[in-house]
Design a protein around this motif. Structure first.
Motif, PDB file in Angstrom:
ATOM      1  N   SER A  67       4.236  31.890  22.579  1.00 56.43           N
ATOM      2  CA  SER A  67       5.624  32.343  22.560  1.00 56.43           C
ATOM      3  C   SER A  67       5.604  33.865  22.410  1.00 56.43           C
ATOM      4  N   GLU A 105       4.614  25.620  26.327  1.00 58.58           N
ATOM      5  CA  GLU A 105       4.391  24.519  25.373  1.00 58.58           C
ATOM      6  C   GLU A 105       3.449  23.488  25.974  1.00 58.58           C
ATOM      7  N   ASP A 149      15.580  35.213  21.644  1.00 59.13           N
ATOM      8  CA  ASP A 149      14.778  34.154  22.273  1.00 59.13           C
ATOM      9  C   ASP A 149      13.493  34.746  22.846  1.00 59.13           C
ATOM     10  N   PRO A 150      12.402  33.953  22.804  1.00 59.36           N
ATOM     11  CA  PRO A 150      11.172  34.465  23.433  1.00 59.36           C
ATOM     12  C   PRO A 150      11.363  34.623  24.937  1.00 59.36           C
ATOM     13  N   ARG A 175       7.781  31.365  27.008  1.00 60.45           N
ATOM     14  CA  ARG A 175       7.516  30.237  26.101  1.00 60.45           C
ATOM     15  C   ARG A 175       6.719  29.165  26.848  1.00 60.45           C
TER      16      ARG A 175
END
Lengths: 249, 276
Positions: A31, A11, A5-6, A9
């Motif tokens: 990311s 968005e 998983d990053p 992150r």
């Protein structure tokens, strides 16, 4: 959060300073994986420092989603900051500042120690370890105000390392350092990245980057205009090509 | 409380009051000078002064009114700066002016009404005419101020070092900062009757300024500042009462003299000069 998983992150994130009538960062999506070395470039006022302070939750996110080290930044920035180191830009301590180097480095663990609790043996051990990593054990008892700018920078770096961060945000970390100290810090950063720590660095000194592939992120007017992997030698050219890149120091 | 050492009741009460007030103010003076919020302390002292004057005029409890005014000013500075788009410094200047104007207006008006004597106590302090309950209250605030620093020592020291760094290491800066202002406001309001609105600032700044001349560490400052303040304040009370001199102004002068001597004798400054 799994290893793939990053670790960071973002968005469609919008960030605004308190009292400002429009956002400083607009529509940021990014990311970043564990152990990545990210160089953030761009002209003055592009939003580089704002991006770092958005990631560690010091600034108010008005819109979008930001998850760092598996924690929602909008939910509790304090929890994020306990796992993220942040070396601030531009500081100068008064010669009479009544703090020793050891006390300053120990402060790096205050968030993780928690309210109403005293530092434990493991906290002092972490301080010793991080002073050793920076090669400044002999300065431990010295008042911070009586050190040179470069030494003070190393102390603040040690403060950030003392809390064993998963992510390290560095704002102009080479600004007060001589060439020997820069090389030393570079070797340390390469080791940290090798051990899985993610490093994001805002810098204008692109010739001091560790000899390994890096991700370059270029910002302009509060937006990310470039985000790609490249060899360290190409970073400066990419920043220049992206627009009004900073002049080489 | 100290009757077993000082048999004279008036002198004993004066010494107790000065001891508790000076220790409470001195431990907070370290925070005020090191966080560099002395203008806030200054404005809060005058707000408490204005609150007490209004309270006296309206026949309300002056201590409660001064606490309310001090706390209100502490919490008004931020919103006033934001709404009026003023720098915090300008906001403080404005609030200070308003507080002084309100205080002086009511004191002057009370003088015309023949109530001037009690109002003058607010200006220069009155160490003799304290009730036992007021001294107990001072003892309580002294313990509260010390406990506040002991319990939140980590957080307070990090904020003193640098507010932004404190925030970046995961400390909840705002609640601790506002708690600081609240304790300062409370202390200021309770010390006002004995030290006086015009002189309170000396107690809120000078002890830390003296300690800073000799201390390399903040922890030492938190011990040296209240110790020095207690010695000076008790000496001021004893000498003032012995020779019928005004106690609070005399003690303020003593503080200033000790500060000048501390600057001249400071080993820290000597090191700095040599280095330059």
């Amino acid at each position: 959060m799994t290893a793939s998983d990053p670790v960071i992150r973002l968005e469609n994130v919008y960030t605004a300073y308190e009292g400002a009538d429009r956002p400083t960062l607009t529509d940021i999506s990014l990311s970043i994986g564990r152990g990545e070395f990210v160089v953030i470039g761009g002209p003055n006022g592009a939003g580089k420092t704002t991006l770092l302070e958005t990631i560690n939750g010091m600034l108010h996110i008005t819109h979008g989603k930001a998850v760092v080290c598996g924690q929602d930044v909008r939910g509790d920035g304090v929890q994020v900051r306990c796992r993220v180191g942040y070396l601030l830009q531009n500081f100068a301590f008064d010669p009479l500042t009544p703090f020793t180097v050891e006390e300053v480095v120990l402060m790096g663990r205050y968030g993780t120690i928690g309210l109403f609790r005293k530092p434990r043996t493991e906290d002092y051990e972490a301080v010793k370890k991080s002073l050793h990593l920076l090669g400044i054990e002999d300065l431990a008892a010295r008042p911070i105000g009586q050190l040179s700018g470069g030494q003070q920078q190393k102390v603040l770096m040690a403060q950030n390392l003392a809390r064993n961060p998963e992510v390290l945000l560095l704002d102009e970390p080479f600004s007060n350092l001589d060439m020997f100290a820069r090389e030393e810090i570079n070797r340390l950063l390469a080791r940290l990245v090798g051990s899985g720590i993610t490093v994001l660095i805002v810098s204008h000194a692109f010739d001091d980057l560790p000899d390994r592939p890096v991700r370059v992120v270029v910002m302009q007017e509060g937006k990310i205009v470039v985000s790609r992997e490249c060899p360290p030698k190409e970073v400066e050219q990419i920043v220049r090509n992206a627009g009004k890149g900073p002049s080489h120091a | 409380m100290l009757e077993f050492i000082i048999p004279n009741n008036i002198v004993c009460h004066a010494v107790e009051a000065m001891l508790f007030a000076s220790v409470a103010c001195a431990v907070l003076s370290v925070i005020i000078t090191q966080v560099q919020i002395s203008s806030i302390g200054f404005t809060m002292a005058h707000a408490a002064f204005a609150g007490a004057a209004v309270g006296m005029f309206l026949s309300l409890n002056p201590t409660v009114c001064s606490i309310v005014a001090g706390v209100a000013v502490a919490f008004l500075i931020g919103p006033l700066s934001d709404r009026a788009r003023l720098s915090p410094d300008t906001s403080l200047g404005l609030l200070f002016g308003i507080c002084m104007a309100v205080a002086i207006f009511f004191i002057a008006y009370m003088q015309t009404l023949g109530q001037g004597f009690s109002a003058m106590g607010l200006l220069f302090g009155d160490v003799i005419s304290l009730y036992r309950e007021e001294i107990y209250l001072l003892a309580v605030i002294c313990i509260v101020a010390i406990a506040f620093i002991v319990v939140l020592y980590k957080e307070i020291t990090a904020i003193i070092f640098d507010k932004r760094i404190a925030e970046s290491v995961g400390i909840r800066v705002k609640p601790v900062y506002y708690a600081m202002l609240f304790v300062i406001a409370l202390t200021v309001a309770l010390c006002l009757p004995i030290i006086g609105g015009l002189l309170l600032y000396v107690w809120l700044v000078t002890p830390a300024a003296i300690a800073l001349q000799f201390c390399n560490r903040l922890s030492t400052m938190f011990v040296v500042a209240p110790t020095v303040a207690a010695v000076i304040s008790i000496s001021g009370a004893l000498v003032g009462l012995e020779y019928s001199l005004p106690v609070a102004p005399l003690t303020a002068v003593l503080f200033s003299a000790v500060f000048i001597a501390a600057v001249l004798l400071s080993p820290r400054r000597r090191v700095t000069f040599r280095k330059i």
